[in-house]
Design an enzyme around this catalytic site. Sequence first.
Site, mmCIF file in Angstrom:
data_model
loop_
_atom_site.group_PDB
_atom_site.id
_atom_site.type_symbol
_atom_site.label_atom_id
_atom_site.label_comp_id
_atom_site.label_asym_id
_atom_site.label_seq_id
_atom_site.Cartn_x
_atom_site.Cartn_y
_atom_site.Cartn_z
ATOM 1 N N HIS A 231 0.810 -1.208 0.000
ATOM 2 C CA HIS A 231 0.000 0.000 0.000
ATOM 3 C C HIS A 231 0.851 1.269 0.000
ATOM 4 O O HIS A 231 0.595 2.157 -0.806
ATOM 5 C CB HIS A 231 -1.049 0.050 1.107
ATOM 6 C CG HIS A 231 -1.958 1.207 0.854
ATOM 7 N ND1 HIS A 231 -2.973 1.167 -0.063
ATOM 8 C CD2 HIS A 231 -1.922 2.477 1.301
ATOM 9 C CE1 HIS A 231 -3.544 2.356 -0.153
ATOM 10 N NE2 HIS A 231 -2.922 3.172 0.660
ATOM 11 N N TYR A 235 1.452 5.229 -2.525
ATOM 12 C CA TYR A 235 1.727 6.633 -2.200
ATOM 13 C C TYR A 235 3.094 7.058 -2.695
ATOM 14 O O TYR A 235 3.317 8.230 -2.971
ATOM 15 C CB TYR A 235 1.529 6.892 -0.707
ATOM 16 C CG TYR A 235 0.069 6.776 -0.373
ATOM 17 C CD1 TYR A 235 -0.835 7.681 -0.923
ATOM 18 C CD2 TYR A 235 -0.434 5.742 0.392
ATOM 19 C CE1 TYR A 235 -2.180 7.557 -0.707
ATOM 20 C CE2 TYR A 235 -1.782 5.613 0.616
ATOM 21 C CZ TYR A 235 -2.659 6.518 0.062
ATOM 22 O OH TYR A 235 -3.987 6.382 0.255
ATOM 23 N N HIS A 382 -9.758 0.343 -11.140
ATOM 24 C CA HIS A 382 -9.391 1.350 -10.145
ATOM 25 C C HIS A 382 -7.960 1.839 -10.331
ATOM 26 O O HIS A 382 -7.699 3.032 -10.419
ATOM 27 C CB HIS A 382 -9.575 0.762 -8.735
ATOM 28 C CG HIS A 382 -8.824 1.511 -7.672
ATOM 29 N ND1 HIS A 382 -9.246 2.724 -7.191
ATOM 30 C CD2 HIS A 382 -7.669 1.233 -7.026
ATOM 31 C CE1 HIS A 382 -8.384 3.161 -6.282
ATOM 32 N NE2 HIS A 382 -7.420 2.273 -6.163
ATOM 33 N N PHE A 383 -7.005 0.893 -10.420
ATOM 34 C CA PHE A 383 -5.633 1.415 -10.369
ATOM 35 C C PHE A 383 -5.115 1.950 -11.704
ATOM 36 O O PHE A 383 -4.069 2.589 -11.730
ATOM 37 C CB PHE A 383 -4.653 0.470 -9.677
ATOM 38 C CG PHE A 383 -4.470 -0.892 -10.283
ATOM 39 C CD1 PHE A 383 -3.990 -1.039 -11.560
ATOM 40 C CD2 PHE A 383 -4.760 -2.023 -9.532
ATOM 41 C CE1 PHE A 383 -3.802 -2.302 -12.094
ATOM 42 C CE2 PHE A 383 -4.571 -3.282 -10.055
ATOM 43 C CZ PHE A 383 -4.092 -3.428 -11.341
ATOM 44 N N HIS A 384 -5.862 1.743 -12.794
ATOM 45 C CA HIS A 384 -5.464 2.488 -13.990
ATOM 46 C C HIS A 384 -5.858 3.960 -13.865
ATOM 47 O O HIS A 384 -5.313 4.814 -14.557
ATOM 48 C CB HIS A 384 -6.041 1.858 -15.253
ATOM 49 C CG HIS A 384 -5.289 0.637 -15.679
ATOM 50 N ND1 HIS A 384 -5.567 -0.604 -15.192
ATOM 51 C CD2 HIS A 384 -4.215 0.491 -16.508
ATOM 52 C CE1 HIS A 384 -4.709 -1.466 -15.709
ATOM 53 N NE2 HIS A 384 -3.876 -0.843 -16.504
ATOM 54 N N ARG A 445 -10.218 -10.607 -12.830
ATOM 55 C CA ARG A 445 -9.009 -10.029 -13.373
ATOM 56 C C ARG A 445 -7.982 -11.140 -13.577
ATOM 57 O O ARG A 445 -8.239 -12.293 -13.232
ATOM 58 C CB ARG A 445 -8.446 -8.972 -12.419
ATOM 59 C CG ARG A 445 -7.883 -9.555 -11.135
ATOM 60 C CD ARG A 445 -7.395 -8.497 -10.170
ATOM 61 N NE ARG A 445 -6.054 -8.016 -10.522
ATOM 62 C CZ ARG A 445 -5.209 -7.471 -9.641
ATOM 63 N NH1 ARG A 445 -5.563 -7.350 -8.362
ATOM 64 N NH2 ARG A 445 -4.033 -7.054 -10.013
ATOM 65 N N ARG A 446 -6.839 -10.815 -14.155
ATOM 66 C CA ARG A 446 -5.718 -11.735 -14.299
ATOM 67 C C ARG A 446 -6.085 -13.060 -14.950
ATOM 68 O O ARG A 446 -5.732 -14.127 -14.469
ATOM 69 C CB ARG A 446 -5.110 -12.032 -12.924
ATOM 70 C CG ARG A 446 -4.393 -10.849 -12.319
ATOM 71 C CD ARG A 446 -3.720 -11.195 -11.031
ATOM 72 N NE ARG A 446 -2.628 -10.263 -10.769
ATOM 73 C CZ ARG A 446 -1.919 -10.250 -9.657
ATOM 74 N NH1 ARG A 446 -2.176 -11.107 -8.703
ATOM 75 N NH2 ARG A 446 -0.947 -9.388 -9.490
HETATM 76 C C1 HEM Z 1 -1.514 1.397 -23.003
HETATM 77 C C2 HEM Z 1 -2.013 1.588 -21.810
HETATM 78 C C3 HEM Z 1 -2.514 0.452 -20.962
HETATM 79 C C4 HEM Z 1 -3.356 -0.586 -21.300
HETATM 80 C C5 HEM Z 1 -4.027 -0.835 -22.626
HETATM 81 C C6 HEM Z 1 -3.495 -1.423 -20.109
HETATM 82 C C7 HEM Z 1 -4.276 -2.562 -20.036
HETATM 83 C C8 HEM Z 1 -4.360 -3.420 -18.953
HETATM 84 C C9 HEM Z 1 -5.266 -4.534 -18.794
HETATM 85 C C10 HEM Z 1 -6.316 -4.942 -19.818
HETATM 86 C C11 HEM Z 1 -5.012 -5.122 -17.592
HETATM 87 C C12 HEM Z 1 -5.780 -6.283 -16.937
HETATM 88 C C13 HEM Z 1 -5.238 -7.603 -17.275
HETATM 89 C C14 HEM Z 1 -5.891 -8.720 -16.458
HETATM 90 O O1 HEM Z 1 -6.173 -8.563 -15.265
HETATM 91 O O2 HEM Z 1 -6.117 -9.802 -17.040
HETATM 92 C C15 HEM Z 1 -3.922 -4.393 -16.982
HETATM 93 C C16 HEM Z 1 -3.346 -4.691 -15.758
HETATM 94 C C17 HEM Z 1 -2.434 -3.891 -15.105
HETATM 95 N N1 HEM Z 1 -1.956 -2.654 -15.532
HETATM 96 FE FE1 HEM Z 1 -2.336 -1.762 -17.316
HETATM 97 N N2 HEM Z 1 -2.734 -0.886 -19.116
HETATM 98 C C18 HEM Z 1 -2.128 0.263 -19.579
HETATM 99 C C19 HEM Z 1 -1.295 1.126 -18.886
HETATM 100 C C20 HEM Z 1 -0.867 0.923 -17.581
HETATM 101 C C21 HEM Z 1 -0.042 1.834 -16.832
HETATM 102 C C22 HEM Z 1 0.471 3.186 -17.351
HETATM 103 C C23 HEM Z 1 0.187 1.246 -15.627
HETATM 104 C C24 HEM Z 1 0.980 1.736 -14.439
HETATM 105 C C25 HEM Z 1 1.817 2.739 -14.442
HETATM 106 C C26 HEM Z 1 -0.481 -0.036 -15.621
HETATM 107 C C27 HEM Z 1 -0.444 -0.949 -14.592
HETATM 108 C C28 HEM Z 1 -1.102 -2.166 -14.573
HETATM 109 C C29 HEM Z 1 -0.993 -3.131 -13.497
HETATM 110 C C30 HEM Z 1 -0.151 -2.978 -12.225
HETATM 111 C C31 HEM Z 1 -1.824 -4.219 -13.844
HETATM 112 C C32 HEM Z 1 -2.080 -5.475 -13.012
HETATM 113 C C33 HEM Z 1 -1.177 -6.584 -13.397
HETATM 114 C C34 HEM Z 1 -1.516 -7.826 -12.592
HETATM 115 O O3 HEM Z 1 -2.702 -8.107 -12.363
HETATM 116 O O4 HEM Z 1 -0.562 -8.506 -12.194
HETATM 117 N N3 HEM Z 1 -1.116 -0.205 -16.813
HETATM 118 N N4 HEM Z 1 -3.560 -3.353 -17.817
HETATM 119 CU CU CU Z 2 -3.922 -0.220 -0.665
#
Ligand code: HEM
Ligand code: CU
Length: 565
Positions: A231, A235, A382-384, A445-446
């Site tokens: 967490h 921040y 949320h985190f996007h 998710r995932r």
């Molecule tokens: C081109 C821009 C982006 C697209 C299209 C995108 C798309 C996605 C999608 C579809 C997922 C969900 C996958 C799943 O749960 O099956 C995901 C997970 C995630 N994204 Fe992005 N994302 C983008 C940019 C970013 C940025 C800028 C960050 C952080 C700085 C980020 C951090 C994350 C994280 C931490 C996860 C979770 C990974 C996990 O579950 O282990 N994403 N993203």
């Molecule tokens: Cu938290």
Amino acid sequence: MTFIDKYPNEAKLVRWHFGVGFIALAIGGLFGLVQALYRTGFFRSALPINATDYYTVLTGHGVLLALVFTTFLICGFFVWAVTRSLGRPLAHQRVAWVGFLSMLVGTVLATLTILNGFAPALPFESADVLYTFYAPLKGHPAFYVGAALLIVGSWVVGAEYFLTYREWRADNPGERIPLQTFMVLATFIMWYLSTLGVAVEVLVFLVPWSLGWISQVDPLLTRTLFWYFGHPVVYFWLLPAYVAWYTILPKLAGGRLLSDPLARVVFVLFVLLSTPVGFHHQYLDPGIADGFKFIAMTNTMMLLLPSFLTAFTVVASLEHGARQRGGGGYFGWLRALPWGEPAFSAMALAGLVFAAGGFSGMINAGMNINYLIHNTLWVPGHFHLTVGTAFGLTMMGVSYWLVPQITGKRLQHKTIAAIQPYIWFVGMTLMSNAMHRGGLAGLPRRTAEPLFRGEGAAPFDPVFGTIAEMQLQIAVGGTLLFVSLALFLVVMAGTWLTQSGVARLSVNGAIPAPLSGPEDSPRILDNLKVWTAIAVLLVVIAYGLPLWSMIADGVLLPGSGPFPV
Ligand code: HEM
Ligand SMILES: [Cu+2]
């Protein structure tokens, strides 16, 4: 005088940090696009991956964006902030370079190990363990060592900020800490306190276990150590965005920060409250008594306070700026803001999106309502908004403003830069909103197979709309995001590689003094030792007993012994 002319060595250090961060952004963004298209079923057969590779992609995406892109951008940005606000070069350049190199080597090591997942023919293990690397998922030792080098490297770069501050203090006894430096030091105190958890997890448990030196680890204990860090890390991402919103954004709006004391209070609250909240990621983990989860929830809700204070101060500063520029009316002043300036629009839109992220965050934080959305697509929705946009888009805004100052070159492709933040905003609105709604309907998710198609398919029950329509919005939104990200990188590469011409670009990087300065606040705010001590105490209260019960039954044994609630 432009930053690069005044501090050429520091400018170089910032450039290297940003450069590596941008490469991570490029690869991670591409992976994001692949995920968005693959899991929604669009162009699925055209994509060169299968459902197993999806985890390699997802690990790469999470690690390269949430851990690598963030850490490099933050450490570089803070080098600028400390140097500029103290008005002196770094105390020991070499220390910062050593930290940077450690981060770089760690990143290369971890990334190669992850990418190895695409080549199953190679006789190595890889690391499809996602960026949370929960045991009992096991990765190659090189992955954990890489992650450790990344974090230790950031510690070393952070030490540089403190060393430089100490030199400044010796020359300026009794003076208030300049605001940006205060913010940097507060952020790093929180970072040191919290990364201790993940460092113990990785170095004491995961590395020896992946090397075969110990036969098992306790999943509950390692998860707890992870979220002890997991967490505050949000921040660590957010506070640099706050640094930009408090100190750069008002200037870009043509005004001044409303209140320096309020900004200090906000950062102090984050030092105190960021860490004793990690259990809110473990509401569904057995083996942690509900009372401790409740304490974590209460602390989490208290964290809304500094964010509300920030919303107030930043918006008031923007209004002040807009009125300086001739804006008027209750809301009419909004039109007087420089919406065509990419540095401004990126940061302002990021702040707006963060407000939405804050609201969905409150749902996440509620101990009971969390059960509704846990591990669903709501969470990435949320985190996007938060790390993806409040941090990501703000840093793009920072780059539009700072890269000319650290390269001495004029920003190129201004038209592209002007529209890029808006494309991000639209793409994120589509993707994130649909993810939130999909999560409420139960989409997990995932996974590359969110619909569990075929026999025994799970029924999904949206309140309104259809799953197919949400999938379409995720795919379209994800594509727009990728386009936006690519445009940003085109502007950066174009600016970086352009010929600087005869005369160096001169940028006025000065930041005007706040309307209410530090002299209006009690001195105790600057006493970082006191706040650190209280923060440690809160951590002991929140974590002492639960951690004790996890290790009392045997450090490597799973679970925790029962204890009275
Ligand atoms: C081109 C821009 C982006 C697209 C299209 C995108 C798309 C996605 C999608 C579809 C997922 C969900 C996958 C799943 O749960 O099956 C995901 C997970 C995630 N994204 Fe992005 N994302 C983008 C940019 C970013 C940025 C800028 C960050 C952080 C700085 C980020 C951090 C994350 C994280 C931490 C996860 C979770 C990974 C996990 O579950 O282990 N994403 N993203
Ligand atoms: Cu938290």
